[in-house]
Design a protein around this motif. Structure first.
Motif, PDB file in Angstrom:
ATOM      1  N   ASP A   1       0.889  -1.163   0.000  1.00  0.00           N
ATOM      2  CA  ASP A   1       0.000   0.000   0.000  1.00  0.00           C
ATOM      3  C   ASP A   1       0.919   1.203   0.000  1.00  0.00           C
ATOM      4  O   ASP A   1       1.835   1.285   0.826  1.00  0.00           O
ATOM      5  N   MET A   2       0.691   2.152  -0.891  1.00  0.00           N
ATOM      6  CA  MET A   2       1.680   3.223  -1.062  1.00  0.00           C
ATOM      7  C   MET A   2       1.498   4.376  -0.085  1.00  0.00           C
ATOM      8  O   MET A   2       2.423   5.134   0.157  1.00  0.00           O
ATOM      9  N   GLY A   3       0.291   4.550   0.455  1.00  0.00           N
ATOM     10  CA  GLY A   3       0.038   5.711   1.320  1.00  0.00           C
ATOM     11  C   GLY A   3      -0.610   5.297   2.617  1.00  0.00           C
ATOM     12  O   GLY A   3       0.026   4.657   3.463  1.00  0.00           O
ATOM     13  N   PRO A   4      -1.916   5.646   2.792  1.00  0.00           N
ATOM     14  CA  PRO A   4      -2.548   5.368   4.074  1.00  0.00           C
ATOM     15  C   PRO A   4      -2.462   3.890   4.444  1.00  0.00           C
ATOM     16  O   PRO A   4      -2.634   3.015   3.592  1.00  0.00           O
ATOM     17  N   SER A   5      -2.203   3.662   5.720  1.00  0.00           N
ATOM     18  CA  SER A   5      -1.988   2.296   6.202  1.00  0.00           C
ATOM     19  C   SER A   5      -2.772   2.049   7.484  1.00  0.00           C
ATOM     20  O   SER A   5      -3.029   0.912   7.830  1.00  0.00           O
ATOM     21  N   ILE A   6      -3.125   3.126   8.169  1.00  0.00           N
ATOM     22  CA  ILE A   6      -3.783   3.001   9.468  1.00  0.00           C
ATOM     23  C   ILE A   6      -5.273   3.258   9.274  1.00  0.00           C
ATOM     24  O   ILE A   6      -5.667   4.358   8.859  1.00  0.00           O
ATOM     25  N   ILE A   7      -6.073   2.259   9.543  1.00  0.00           N
ATOM     26  CA  ILE A   7      -7.526   2.437   9.409  1.00  0.00           C
ATOM     27  C   ILE A   7      -8.089   2.754  10.787  1.00  0.00           C
ATOM     28  O   ILE A   7      -7.907   1.984  11.731  1.00  0.00           O
ATOM     29  N   THR A   8      -8.760   3.890  10.881  1.00  0.00           N
ATOM     30  CA  THR A   8      -9.435   4.260  12.128  1.00  0.00           C
ATOM     31  C   THR A   8     -10.889   4.577  11.802  1.00  0.00           C
ATOM     32  O   THR A   8     -11.270   4.633  10.627  1.00  0.00           O
TER      33      THR A   8
END
Ligand SMILES: Cc1cc2nc3c(=O)[nH]c(=O)nc-3n(C[C@H](O)[C@H](O)[C@H](O)COP(=O)(O)OP(=O)(O)OC[C@H]3O[C@@H](n4cnc5c(N)ncnc54)[C@H](O)[C@@H]3O)c2cc1C
Length: 493
Positions: free
Chosen positions: A52-59
């Motif tokens: 995954d190139m950008g966002p990685s943290i799902i909140t």
């Protein structure tokens, strides 16, 4: 006749507003310059490693479910979500570390080892941030167009909650130990903000994480992107990739459509999910821009950028967690160098994402897929990234191997790719290669952020990181709620 809407760009903001408007009965076409949808959340696969190139943290999964509701879908029917524990591991420069979690007792026990009084203040800090969360999420300020009246109504509450003072200053009131001061003040960096001037309202993020968890979805963030694209198509929406908009057509200060690949798309409304400075500067003739003149675009403050290394490695490192922060000794000085002095620091603070820790399918057996994110100045710094990216990569790898202790890292690398501020500009049209867009400082927050409805052109709207409430996946999903309300109010009701 269904109203026609064109959305420029398919980041989370574009996808979310597309689903919302399509499900509300409009005919939506999503135009994306790249070959796949997703914007910053792009993904690539190489030699069996998935990145995954950008966002990685799902909140904030509840905000994602709110979007799924528009398509009568349930997250659990589409995504295999895993709650992470700890949320992050933070390594401080002195070798000490903290496993950041939502478990109050475990947090306090760890904090007490650094400073007992700080540990006692954890509850009151969280209670303070819960009130900021209530204002933005529970009471809907984050999903409401932030006009002057909304701001005037919010002001007394903002003052009482100290929501306008710099995030770091608020954190200082609760915590003494510099490690705690970092741990509870760094969240604005996740959305492109400088913790020493971003208003404390952004400290709602620690509470948002605590109350909703930090999650990963198997297959990576791109699984969420693909699900949203599919939901949109199932609703009857149209996606055209490889389609870069080069003009927004305006007549009598009203948006009439867009031009891309030599074709004219006639619409009732245009929503831009593309970078705001790119939209106004490159797609709209200056004679139509009264507020967003060149001078205003130049005076606006843009956030930092990022240097990313995507590494596939034939080794497992036990000292790394799914999300790991490795910090330099310097905090304020480092942030100042990046944001204001526009210097590429010799020391680094970095964030590592290692999704194969949670989902072994993200890398070949026994291997690790990881990315290293280093905050760096945007292109205003005049750094020649083409020239220095190899030496900079070498420096980072040497630091990780020799100073941090990832033994044999260089020798074990199967795949390595870089992404520099120049790539943010070239591939995503981000002005100055800024990875987060318009900086969330007090004078560019809420009412002072670019409005979701253009101030210059009728039937032109914005969605995504540059609008209210701002960057980060939850923030951007909220921008889609706000923008959708405006579009429906203007074009349907
Ligand atoms: C490296 C990195 C890590 C991050 N980590 C996290 C995280 O862990 N968690 C989190 O919540 N947030 C994270 N964020 C922030 C979050 O990813 C972003 O705020 C969010 O994804 C931005 O979405 P957006 O809707 O603004 O659109 P963007 O993702 O910016 O997409 C805009 C789209 O518009 C397209 N476009 C531009 N110009 C045109 C044109 N002329 N014609 C057609 N298309 C065009 C671009 O190609 C792009 O696809 C991270 C950001 C970055 C950069």
């Amino acid at each position: 006749m269904k109203k026609k809407i064109v959305i420029i760009g398919s980041g989370f903001g574009g996808l979310a507003s597309a689903i919302r408007l399509q499900s509300a009965g409009m005919h939506v076409t999503l135009l994306e310059k790249n070959e796949k949808v997703g914007g910053h959340a792009y993904q690539f696969i190489k030699s069996g490693y998935t990145f995954d190139m950008g966002p990685s943290i799902i909140t904030a999964p509840d905000l994602i479910q709110r979007l799924f509701d528009c398509a009568d879908a349930l997250i659990e029917d589409h995504l295999d979500m895993v709650k992470l524990d700890p949320f992050y591991r933070i390594y401080f420069h002195d070798g000490s570390s903290l496993n950041y979690t939502d478990d109050t007792n475990r947090m306090k026990a760890q904090m007490a080892c650094f400073n007992r009084e700080d540990a006692e203040n954890y509850d009151s800090f969280m209670s303070h941030t819960s009130q900021l969360y209530d204002a933005v999420i529970t009471d809907g300020l984050g999903s409401t167009p932030f006009d002057l009246w909304t701001m005037l109504k919010f002001l007394p509450r903002a003052i009482r909650l100290q929501a306008l003072k710099p995030a770091y200053n608020l954190v200082m009131r609760y915590f003494e130990d510099p490690r705690h001061r970092f741990t509870f003040s760094f969240h604005p960096l996740f959305i492109g903000g400088n913790p020493f001037r971003a208003p404390s309202v952004y400290l709602m993020i620690p509470y948002l994480e605590k109350v909703g968890g930090v999650w990963f979805c198997k297959g990576g963030m791109y699984k969420l992107v693909q699900t949203l694209e599919n939901l949109f198509k199932e609703l009857g929406g149209v996606v055209e990739t490889g389609t870069e908009v080069d003009q927004i057509v305006i007549e009598n200060q009203v948006a009439k459509g867009v031009k891309a690949n030599g074709k004219f798309y006639k619409t009732d409304g245009v929503i831009s999910n593309a970078d705001l400075a790119h939209t106004y500067g490159d797609l709209i003739e200056s004679k139509h821009r009264r507020k967003w003149s060149w001078s205003k675009l130049h005076k606006t403050k843009y956030s930092m950028s990022a240097f990313l290394l995507y590494i596939g490695v034939r080794k497992k490192y036990l000292q790394l967690e799914h999300h790991t922060l490795i910090l330099s000794k310097r905090y304020k000085e480092l942030v100042n160098d990046i944001f204001d002095n526009k210097l590429l620091p010799d020391d680094f603070s970095m964030y590592l994402h290692i999704p194969s820790k949670t989902d072994p399918q993200m890398a070949p057996k026994g291997c690790e897929s990881m990315y290293v994110l280093i905050p760096v100045p945007n292109l205003d710094a005049g750094i020649n990234w083409n020239k220095i990216k190899n030496s900079y990569t070498e420096k980072i790898l040497s630091f990780l191997e020799h100073s941090f202790g990832l033994t044999d890292l260089k020798r074990s690398i199967d795949v390595i790719e870089t992404f520099t501020p120049l790539d943010f500009k070239r591939q995503r049209n981000n002005h100055l290669g800024s990875a987060w867009g318009i900086e969330p400082r007090l004078t560019q927050t809420a009412y002072f952020r670019p409005h979701n409805r253009s101030e210059d052109i009728r039937n032109l709207y914005f969605v995504g990181a540059n609008t209210h409430p701002g960057a980060g996946v939850p923030g951007v999903l909220l921008t889609a709620e706000t923008t959708t309300k405006l579009v429906l109010g203007d074009l349907v009701e």
